[in-house]
Design an enzyme around this catalytic site. Structure first.
Site, PDB file in Angstrom:
ATOM      1  N   VAL A 160       0.832  -1.198   0.000  1.00 26.52           N
ATOM      2  CA  VAL A 160       0.000   0.000   0.000  1.00 26.52           C
ATOM      3  C   VAL A 160       0.871   1.255   0.000  1.00 26.52           C
ATOM      4  O   VAL A 160       0.589   2.238  -0.684  1.00 26.52           O
ATOM      5  CB  VAL A 160      -0.952  -0.002   1.219  1.00 26.52           C
ATOM      6  N   ALA A 161       1.971   1.220   0.765  1.00 26.64           N
ATOM      7  CA  ALA A 161       2.861   2.377   0.842  1.00 26.64           C
ATOM      8  C   ALA A 161       3.526   2.659  -0.496  1.00 26.64           C
ATOM      9  O   ALA A 161       3.812   3.811  -0.833  1.00 26.64           O
ATOM     10  CB  ALA A 161       3.929   2.148   1.908  1.00 26.64           C
ATOM     11  N   GLU A 218      -1.731   5.749  -4.990  1.00 23.99           N
ATOM     12  CA  GLU A 218      -3.137   5.674  -5.398  1.00 23.99           C
ATOM     13  C   GLU A 218      -3.626   6.943  -6.080  1.00 23.99           C
ATOM     14  O   GLU A 218      -4.518   6.910  -6.913  1.00 23.99           O
ATOM     15  CB  GLU A 218      -4.031   5.379  -4.177  1.00 23.99           C
ATOM     16  N   ASP A 229      -0.372  24.878 -42.498  1.00 28.80           N
ATOM     17  CA  ASP A 229      -0.881  25.459 -43.727  1.00 28.80           C
ATOM     18  C   ASP A 229      -0.446  26.918 -43.804  1.00 28.80           C
ATOM     19  O   ASP A 229       0.015  27.494 -42.809  1.00 28.80           O
ATOM     20  CB  ASP A 229      -2.414  25.398 -43.750  1.00 28.80           C
ATOM     21  N   ASP A 271      -7.569  21.430 -42.751  1.00 28.76           N
ATOM     22  CA  ASP A 271      -8.945  21.899 -42.685  1.00 28.76           C
ATOM     23  C   ASP A 271      -9.895  21.140 -43.602  1.00 28.76           C
ATOM     24  O   ASP A 271     -11.097  21.180 -43.406  1.00 28.76           O
ATOM     25  CB  ASP A 271      -9.032  23.399 -42.994  1.00 28.76           C
ATOM     26  N   ASP A 309      -7.659  15.996 -45.453  1.00 21.72           N
ATOM     27  CA  ASP A 309      -6.589  16.129 -44.463  1.00 21.72           C
ATOM     28  C   ASP A 309      -6.759  15.150 -43.300  1.00 21.72           C
ATOM     29  O   ASP A 309      -5.854  15.012 -42.475  1.00 21.72           O
ATOM     30  CB  ASP A 309      -6.557  17.554 -43.887  1.00 21.72           C
ATOM     31  N   GLU A 356       6.759   6.464   4.230  1.00 20.70           N
ATOM     32  CA  GLU A 356       5.731   5.449   4.453  1.00 20.70           C
ATOM     33  C   GLU A 356       6.331   4.042   4.512  1.00 20.70           C
ATOM     34  O   GLU A 356       5.813   3.165   5.212  1.00 20.70           O
ATOM     35  CB  GLU A 356       4.674   5.521   3.343  1.00 20.70           C
ATOM     36  N   THR A 366      -5.041  13.308   2.457  1.00 21.26           N
ATOM     37  CA  THR A 366      -4.266  14.544   2.600  1.00 21.26           C
ATOM     38  C   THR A 366      -3.439  14.874   1.366  1.00 21.26           C
ATOM     39  O   THR A 366      -3.132  16.036   1.114  1.00 21.26           O
ATOM     40  CB  THR A 366      -3.328  14.442   3.818  1.00 21.26           C
TER      41      THR A 366
END
Length: 891
Positions: A290-291, A295, A337, A612, A616, A681, A711
């Site tokens: 987990v550390a 996440e 262009d 355009d 293209d 951690e 946090t």
């Protein structure tokens, strides 16, 4: 084409050449002036299939969704969710699942982009077509047309298939194919050599519109064999490839997964080896996993890119794919262009030339521009606006500026004949009644080489051609204007060949589409930032080169490819290897754009390509960043593109690239911020394992999840809004191979900020325990005298990591510069995020319901004061490190 007793048998693979002589084309298509019979049309429909743009079968939505749900970072998030459910924190578990699904949804929407472009192509085909079968005109569904059908085209009709005009003529709006808004004439007649199919004046194409005139045409291609169908096929084949960020995030995710699983497995074995109970060793391994799993990384990247999209939209660039924001930051080649992007798309009368006279006066110029304006088909709408070809509008407006104003309605009164512009002859002419009302005058305007060939003896044709070459070299479109007074008794409706001869030259007019004023500065910023700018245009080389030089493209070296359609891959590769050279690809086709995009990608470049027109679309798909024009572009180009310019302005592309660099830098900043917390951690679990359990776990799994999903998130998001560091557009583009996470970042986050944070939080943990009289090996479980001190100590570890986050967030705001260079208060969102995480932490520490859930205890004042010193210590040490690096770099 096979033969039978009844005649030729057509197959889709034996399409005839539409440019061969008309009798031969009719013979090959086995058709005639009366069209096909209904029975033959039905047989051919069975052979060729319906006349419609077909798209390949869609990939299963479930399969695409599954692919997104097993993305490496998604797998890590699934692991985190499972651990949250194991720990009985259902709210966190469902929150992580929601994050996974939102990210998968974003990706799924992006994958449908190419299919939407093809569906938009299909909408250009009309529902019904007027066809001559069995010698009779009739209306049939457009999807039932076959090669060999004879179709009738009237003003306002949508062309239902690719066809060769057999009689009559129309003005055709080809803008959906070419992006050029000016209608072009299409007339029956022999083919011209050296022209592309789209430029051939006797061909019309599926999906385009007849704006004026009437004509009949023989269909030579339907369905997937038309220009429209070919573009659809290319659009589906040129599938989008992952952006550099997407590729790097996958690599990082696998790296993190490998490190997390390996560390968990190693320390599980280590824990058992040093005598820890199996349950404690499993808890330790789960905590380590987990550390190590960030996440918040994937949702933070997604939201940071979304913020970048919103900012760019306000600046005139609509981004359709989130990862494209980051790709913009790594762009090192722009293929643009010319008309409307570098220039204003507002043609203006710029220069004139009149033959030398012994007594020159201003009257010659006034006569020249007035004659040019009278030889036009411009009309004035009820709202007072001029309507017609932009070149001719420029002539009428130029006449007014030279004190020779023209009222379009008057010329209709005086006009006796009008011979419209013929692309073969490259000129037009009008026959007007003169002021004395008894004589007629011819005015001819057109390409200099065409008009000068019709001069009477003694006219200065050589001098005029030299002047025309000089004007063209300055980027102007040059027209010659000549007149002839017709003799009395000339027929009221003369023939063209009778009046367009023995002309007297009035002079030359030079028309100019000026560059946008902001483009030169934008090009300069591109060069400062190490970007190469190429022009890919259908215009002629001299005009495009003049515009390039006017805006600074090609400084110091400019290479012009006059006929870029003819360039082969070997020559193209050689050109692109020339260092310091920018190229004008003139007279280019959409295939040229696709070829250039492919070549640049093969050379490892990150390519932004503008476009355009409908054709293209394949190049826009193929480029890393396909940029469509919002004002002048077609729906198909906008669907196929990654970015749409709402103002069609080149300068907006440069602004978007700067924004992309800023977003990429900010992604790296919050990665540094997130990764810096992995060390503090992980270290508590290492201390627990290496002590053989003599030191109790300084941090719990639930507290880690509270940090990673609680946090940490808002400050990380706020770092995604950080303003650009000084000099962001003074550095070269980063290599496409450069990882979003490099060694310096890992050293800074894990080795410097992380190590300092880990040392500080472990100091707080041991301070609380030793103050309570703890010694290594003393029991701290529930019911023991030291249990409350242990809860307070783990809370100090948790709160210490949070306060270290504050210092890390401030330090991560700059990579090289000092904090004073950007200002402490310049990111109010970060200050708000820090305030939130401190309030959130206080709630976990002091609110009894949350204390019971997360295993925390209220911190005494001395511990609060201790951990309050952590932010300036973390930020201050990193500020010293950056100062030392800057000093070393400048020495």
């Amino acid at each position: 084409m096979a033969e039978t007793a009844a005649g030729p048998v057509l197959t889709p693979d034996t399409a005839p050449d539409p440019l061969e002589p008309l009798p031969l084309l009719r013979r090959e298509l086995h058709t005639g002036p009366l069209g096909l019979s209904s029975r033959e049309a039905a047989r051919r429909l069975a052979v060729y299939g319906p006349n419609e743009v077909r798209r390949t079968a869609r990939t299963s939505v479930l399969r695409e969704l599954l692919r997104q749900l097993i993305h490496p970072l998604a797998l890590l998030l699934w692991a985190a969710a499972v651990l949250a459910f194991i720990a009985a924190i259902e709210v966190l578990g469902w929150a992580i699942v929601a994050v996974i699904l939102v990210n998968a949804g974003f990706a799924l929407v992006q994958e449908r982009q190419a299919e939407r472009a093809v569906e938009t192509l299909a909408s250009y085909l009309p529902a019904r077509a007027q066809v001559i079968r069995d010698g009779q005109p009739q209306h049939v569904p457009a999807r039932d047309l076959v090669p060999g059908d004879l179709i009738a085209l009237d003003e306002g009709d949508r062309v239902p298939a690719d066809a060769r005009l057999t009689e009559g003529g129309i003005e055709a709006d080809l803008s959906m194919l070419t992006g050029e808004s000016t209608p072009v004439e299409r007339v029956a007649g022999p083919a011209l050599e050296g022209f592309s199919l789209l430029q051939e004046p006797n061909l019309v194409f599926s999906g385009t519109t007849a704006t004026e005139g009437q004509a009949q045409a023989i269909v030579f291609a339907t369905g997937d064999h038309t220009e429209l169908g070919r573009i659809a096929a290319l659009s589906q084949r040129t599938r989008r490839e992952p952006s550099p960020l997407e590729t790097q995030v996958k690599k990082v995710a696998w790296l993190i997964a490998a490190v997390a699983v390996a560390m968990g497995a190693v320390f599980l074995v280590l824990g058992v080896a040093v005598g820890l109970p199996l349950t404690d060793s499993l808890m330790f391994a789960i905590g380590l996993l987990v550390a190590n799993v960030p996440e918040g990384l994937l949702p933070t990247i997604t939201l940071a890119l979304a913020v970048g999209v919103r900012v760019l939209a306000r600046q005139g660039a609509v981004i359709k794919r989130l990862s494209a924001v980051e790709t913009l930051g790594s762009t090192n080649v722009i293929c643009t262009d010319k008309t409307g992007t570098l220039t204003r798309n507002q043609m203006r009368l710029h220069s004139t030339w009149t033959p030398p006279h012994e007594t020159p006066s201003g009257s010659e110029t006034a006569e020249l521009v007035r004659a040019a304006a009278r030889c036009t088909t411009v009309t004035r709408e009820s709202d007072g606006q001029l309507h017609g070809d932009p070149t001719e509008i420029a002539l009428v407006e130029g006449a007014a500026q030279h004190a020779a104003p023209l009222v379009p309605a008057d010329q209709d009164t005086d006009r006796r004949a009008c011979f419209r512009f013929d692309p073969r002859l490259r000129r037009m002419s009008v026959v007007l009644r003169t002021d004395d009302r008894d004589s007629l005058r011819v005015i001819v305007k057109g390409a200099p080489e065409s008009v000068l060939a019709l001069m009477a003896e003694g006219e200065p044709a050589t001098e005029a051609q030299a002047a025309a070459d000089t004007l063209a070299a300055d980027g102007m479109r040059v027209l010659a204007v000549a007149v002839r007074e017709l003799p009395p008794g000339t027929a009221a409706a003369p023939q063209r060949q009778d009046v367009e001869r023995d002309l007297h030259l009035l002079g030359l007019v030079g028309l100019y589409d000026p560059p946008r004023p902001e483009v030169a500065e934008a090009v300069g910023r591109c060069h400062e930032a190490g970007l190469t700018v190429h022009i890919v245009t259908g215009d002629n080389g001299a005009t495009a080169a003049a515009v390039a030089r006017a805006v600074g493209i090609g400084t110091p070296n400019l290479h012009v490819v006059a006929q870029s359609e003819a360039i082969d891959d070997h020559e193209l590769d050689h050109l692109l290897r020339l260092g310091g050279t920018e190229i004008v690809f003139a007279r280019s086709s959409p295939e040229t754009k696709l070829k250039v995009a492919d070549a640049l990608r093969a050379h490892g470049q990150i390519v932004a390509m503008t476009g355009d027109g409908v054709n293209d679309a394949p190049a826009l798909h193929r480029a890393h960043i396909g940029i469509a024009m919002g004002l002048s572009g077609t729906d198909v180009a906008r669907e196929a593109s990654t970015m749409v310019l709402t103002d069609d302005n080149f300068a907006t592309i440069v602004t978007a690239i700067e924004s992309g660099r800023r977003v990429y830098d900010n992604v790296r900043k919050f990665i540094v911020y997130i990764f810096a917390h992995l060390t503090p951690e992980v270290v508590p679990f290492l201390v627990f394992a290496l002590s053989g359990g003599a030191v109790p776990l300084p941090l719990t799994v639930l507290q880690i999840l509270a940090i990673d999903l609680g946090t940490e998130t808002l400050p990380a998001l706020a770092l995604g809004r950080e303003r650009a560091e000084p000099g962001i557009m003074s550095r070269p583009p980063r290599p496409s191979s450069q990882s979003v996470i490099n060694k310096d970042m890992l050293v800074r986050s894990w080795g410097w900020l992380g190590t300092i944070s880990a040392a500080l939080v472990m100091t707080a943990f041991f301070y609380v325990l030793w103050r309570a009289g703890w010694h290594p090996g003393d029991p701290t479980g529930p019911g023991t005298p030291l249990h409350h001190a242990y809860l307070t100590a783990t809370t100090a570890t948790f709160a210490g990591i949070v306060t270290c986050q504050v210092g890390t967030a401030i330090a991560a705001r700059t990579d090289h510069a000092a904090l004073r260079d950007i200002g402490f208060f310049s990111n109010p969102l970060l200050l708000a995020g820090i305030a939130f995480e401190l309030v959130f932490t206080a709630a976990l520490v002091y609110a009894p319901p949350l204390q019971n859930l997360f295993g925390t205890a209220a911190l005494p004042l001395d511990v609060v004061l201790l951990i309050a010193a952590f932010p300036p210590l973390v930020w201050g040490t990193d500020e010293i490190r950056r100062w030392a690096r800057r000093r070393h770099h400048h020495s």
